[in-house]
Design an enzyme around this catalytic site. Structure first.
Site: not given
Length: 227
Positions: A9-11
């Site tokens: 996941f990107d943040a």
């Protein structure tokens, strides 16, 4: 059996509500600069900030240069005599203390953590991400976070994903998926590394022709049927 047991996941703007955090942090910078915060002023700052982050994605500037240069340009164009490094310190401090999440992020992370291994893959400033993640409700469900400063490379560079892969036992190009909102970082990065990807596109932006996008979602809960 999960299709993609490893979720990358990107943040910012994928799990964390970066826009809200960024507005609040910039308001603190305005106070230091004796400026009255306004949406117009924020957009002016972002017209300087955003292109520099795109230059970072393209490998044209370093993050160390970017974080101070954005305020140096902002102050110069506004004719304000303040320290750009101090502006950056205030901005990063404000960001690091904000743990606001996007809709359904906590629910989705909690649910998927029961059957998957979840990781954060981010280009954001390391001090900001570490403090924010540690203080957030997501922390118990994230196996690890990989920050570009530690990797010595940034998304979308394949070297960044090589760094990530070297640190996750059992991960392969077939059993993981990159999930993020950033076309030039997350999706381009997945393309460069030969990884499946899911574009989080809550605002329904136009789909580009020059990128492979395996999945596209408007709502994080749509991940249940993908992974």
């Amino acid at each position: 059996m999960s299709r993609y047991p490893y979720l990358l996941f990107d943040a910012d703007n994928t799990l964390f509500d970066f826009e809200a955090a960024n507005h609040n942090a910039f308001a603190q910078v305005c106070k230091y600069c004796d400026l009255e915060y306004s949406e117009e002023l924020y957009e002016f700052y972002e017209s300087i900030n955003r292109p520099l982050w795109h230059q970072l994605d393209a490998g044209l500037v370093t993050k160390e240069f970017l974080v101070v240069e954005r305020f140096r340009r902002f102050l110069a164009q506004k004719g304000i005599d303040r320290d750009p490094a101090e502006c950056n310190r205030i901005q990063l401090s404000g960001l690091g203390s904000s743990t606001a999440l996007l809709p359904h992020a906590l629910e989705v992370v909690q649910e998927l953590s029961k059957t998957h291994q979840l990781y954060i893959v981010t280009n954001a400033v390391a001090s900001v991400q570490r403090s924010r993640l540690a203080a957030s409700e997501l922390a118990p469900y994230i196996t690890d976070a990989f920050i570009s400063e530690d990797a010595g490379a940034s998304k979308p560079n394949k070297a960044y994903f090589d760094y990530v892969f070297a640190r996750i036992d059992g991960i392969t190009a077939d059993n993981c998926i990159v999930i993020g909102d950033g076309l030039s970082s997350d999706i381009q990065g997945a393309n460069n590394a030969g990884l499946p990807c899911c574009w989080y596109n809550p605002h329904g932006e136009a789909r580009p022709d020059d990128l492979r996008i395996d999945y596209e979602i408007r709502d994080l809960r749509e991940l249940y049927n993908i992974v």
